[in-house]
Design an enzyme around this catalytic site. Structure first.
Site, PDB file in Angstrom:
ATOM      1  N   CYS A  26     -55.942  24.907 -57.453  1.00 32.66           N
ATOM      2  CA  CYS A  26     -56.838  25.302 -56.354  1.00 32.66           C
ATOM      3  C   CYS A  26     -58.266  24.808 -56.605  1.00 32.66           C
ATOM      4  O   CYS A  26     -58.943  24.336 -55.689  1.00 32.66           O
ATOM      5  CB  CYS A  26     -56.814  26.817 -56.150  1.00 32.66           C
ATOM      6  SG  CYS A  26     -57.269  27.798 -57.599  1.00 32.66           S
TER       7      CYS A  26
ATOM      8  N   CYS B 232     -51.542  33.028 -63.401  1.00 27.64           N
ATOM      9  CA  CYS B 232     -52.110  31.712 -63.053  1.00 27.64           C
ATOM     10  C   CYS B 232     -51.985  30.750 -64.238  1.00 27.64           C
ATOM     11  O   CYS B 232     -51.933  29.529 -64.058  1.00 27.64           O
ATOM     12  CB  CYS B 232     -53.586  31.847 -62.664  1.00 27.64           C
ATOM     13  SG  CYS B 232     -53.822  32.468 -60.983  1.00 27.64           S
TER      14      CYS B 232
ATOM     15  N   CYS C  29     -51.285  25.827 -54.151  1.00 26.97           N
ATOM     16  CA  CYS C  29     -50.910  26.807 -55.179  1.00 26.97           C
ATOM     17  C   CYS C  29     -49.398  26.800 -55.403  1.00 26.97           C
ATOM     18  O   CYS C  29     -48.628  26.984 -54.462  1.00 26.97           O
ATOM     19  CB  CYS C  29     -51.362  28.204 -54.763  1.00 26.97           C
ATOM     20  SG  CYS C  29     -50.815  29.484 -55.903  1.00 26.97           S
TER      21      CYS C  29
ATOM     22  N   CYS D 213     -59.582  27.358 -43.494  1.00 29.42           N
ATOM     23  CA  CYS D 213     -59.076  26.319 -44.400  1.00 29.42           C
ATOM     24  C   CYS D 213     -58.002  26.955 -45.270  1.00 29.42           C
ATOM     25  O   CYS D 213     -58.160  28.079 -45.737  1.00 29.42           O
ATOM     26  CB  CYS D 213     -60.221  25.806 -45.269  1.00 29.42           C
ATOM     27  SG  CYS D 213     -59.664  24.665 -46.554  1.00 29.42           S
TER      28      CYS D 213
ATOM     29  N   ASP E 178     -59.820  44.784 -42.917  1.00 30.11           N
ATOM     30  CA  ASP E 178     -60.805  43.730 -42.993  1.00 30.11           C
ATOM     31  C   ASP E 178     -62.018  43.995 -42.100  1.00 30.11           C
ATOM     32  O   ASP E 178     -62.698  43.077 -41.704  1.00 30.11           O
ATOM     33  CB  ASP E 178     -60.060  42.460 -42.522  1.00 30.11           C
ATOM     34  CG  ASP E 178     -60.832  41.193 -42.773  1.00 30.11           C
ATOM     35  OD1 ASP E 178     -61.701  41.239 -43.635  1.00 30.11           O
ATOM     36  OD2 ASP E 178     -60.571  40.185 -42.115  1.00 30.11           O
TER      37      ASP E 178
END
Length: 307
Positions: free
Chosen positions: A191, A185, A245, A238, A131
Site C-alpha cells: 500500500c 501486515c 493489498c 480512491c 461515520d
C-alpha cells in the site's frame, strides 16, 4: 446461561440476520492508546482542511460522553465489495460509492438492531453511529477483534480484506467483550509503495491532506497544481491502497441490493463523464455518496484529470 452471555448471543445473531458480516463488542471506556496518536496527527495538520476533525476531541476518545452511562460499544462491518466494476480506461469512483449512500443503508439497519434490542432485552439507551459523529470507528472495531489496523490505516480482516463499512452502537447495556486480534501486515509495504501521492507517510500513518480521497471529496478549493498527474484517473475517492493489498484477494461480492450500481455508471466513458450535465448527475447519483462532492466538485475533479 448467564444473562450477559444470552444478550450478547442475541445481539450478534440479529446483526448477522440484518446482513452485517461481523459484529464485535468492546467495553465503553476511554481510548487511552488513541489519545496521543490523534493529538499528534492533528498537531501535524494531517487533516488538512477537515477542521471538523479538531472538534469534540474528548468525545472521540470517550464513548460515555456520547451516551451517558455507556457500557458497551458494538462494532459492525458491512461488505460493499461489488460484483461488477467500471469499465477500463475511464474516470473512476471509489467502490464504496457505487450504490445508495451507505449512511442511509446502515442507519436503517442500526435502527432495526436498536429496536430489536429494546424489544428483546428491555429498556436500553443507545445511539447509532455511521461515520457521522465523533467516533473513532476503526479503533473500536480493532479493539472488538474485527480486524487489525493495516499500514494504510484501514481495518483489515483475514478472511475478507478491507472493503467494508464500519458502524457502531453505543449502549448502556453490559455485554460480553471481545479481544483484539494480532497484526498480519508483516513486512508487506504494497500500500505504501502504490500510493501515487505518498499519503502513507509511514506505516500506519496517513497524511489525510495528501490523500486522493481528500483532494476529490473533502477539499472545497482548487486542487493544488503539484498534485497534477498523480491521480491515476480517480475522480471521486480512491481505492489504490486497498486494491493492491494482498488480503483483498479474499474479498467476496456483497449481497446488499441497495449497493448495486446503476448500469450506466459502470459503462460511462471518459468522454461521457467530461460532458456530464447536472441533470444526468442528479439522476445518476440520486441517493449516492457522490453527492457530497456536488456536481461542481465532480466537474472540477474531471477537469483537473483531463487538463
Amino acid at each position: 446461561m448467564n444473562t450477559k452471555h444470552k444478550h450478547t448471543e442475541l445481539v450478534k445473531a440479529e446483526a448477522k440476520r440484518l446482513g452485517f458480516f461481523s459484529c464485535g463488542i468492546s467495553k465503553a471506556e476511554f481510548l487511552e492508546e488513541e489519545a496521543p496518536r490523534l493529538e499528534n496527527w492533528l498537531k501535524m495538520n494531517r487533516h488538512g482542511e477537515m477542521s471538523y476533525m479538531e472538534n469534540h476531541f474528548d468525545k472521540r476518545l470517550d464513548p460515555t460522553l456520547l451516551v451517558p452511562d455507556a457500557k458497551s460499544v458494538i462494532s459492525l462491518l458491512l461488505n460493499y465489495y461489488p460484483s461488477e466494476f467500471q469499465k477500463e480506461d475511464t474516470y473512476k469512483i471509489s467502490k464504496y460509492a457505487y450504490g445508495t449512500d451507505y449512511h442511509f443503508v446502515i442507519k436503517n439497519k442500526l435502527k432495526q438492531l436498536l429496536h430489536f434490542i429494546s424489544e428483546e432485552i428491555g429498556e436500553v439507551h443507545g445511539r447509532a453511529f455511521v461515520d457521522s459523529a465523533p467516533v473513532l470507528d476503526k479503533a473500536w472495531a480493532a479493539k472488538s477483534g474485527l480486524g487489525w489496523m493495516g499500514k494504510h490505516s484501514n481495518l483489515l480482516t483475514k478472511q475478507v480484506g478491507s472493503f467494508y463499512f464500519i458502524a457502531e452502537l453505543i449502549l448502556d447495556l453490559e455485554l460480553e467483550y471481545d479481544s483484539p486480534v494480532t497484526d498480519h501486515c508483516g513486512a508487506c509495504t504494497a500500500c505504501i509503495d502504490a500510493c501515487p501521492t505518498q499519503a502513507i507517510v509511514e506505516p500506519y500513518v496517513v497524511d489525510g491532506s495528501k490523500c486522493i480521497s481528500y483532494y476529490t471529496i473533502e477539499l472545497k478549493n482548487e486542487i493544488p497544481q503539484h498534485a497534477k498527474g498523480q491521480f491515476e484517473d480517480w475522480m471521486f475517492g480512491c481505492d489504490i491502497c486497498q486494491d493492491v493489498c494482498p488480503w483483498n484477494r479474499f474479498s467476496k461480492s456483497h449481497r446488499e441490493p441497495l449497493f448495486q450500481p446503476k448500469p450506466e455508471l459502470l459503462s460511462m466513458s471518459k468522454k461521457e463523464w467530461e460532458e456530464i450535465t447536472e441533470e444526468v448527475f442528479q439522476k445518476l447519483f440520486k441517493e449516492s455518496a457522490v453527492k457530497r462532492t456536488k456536481f461542481s466538485g465532480l466537474k472540477r475533479n474531471i477537469k483537473f484529470l483531463k487538463d
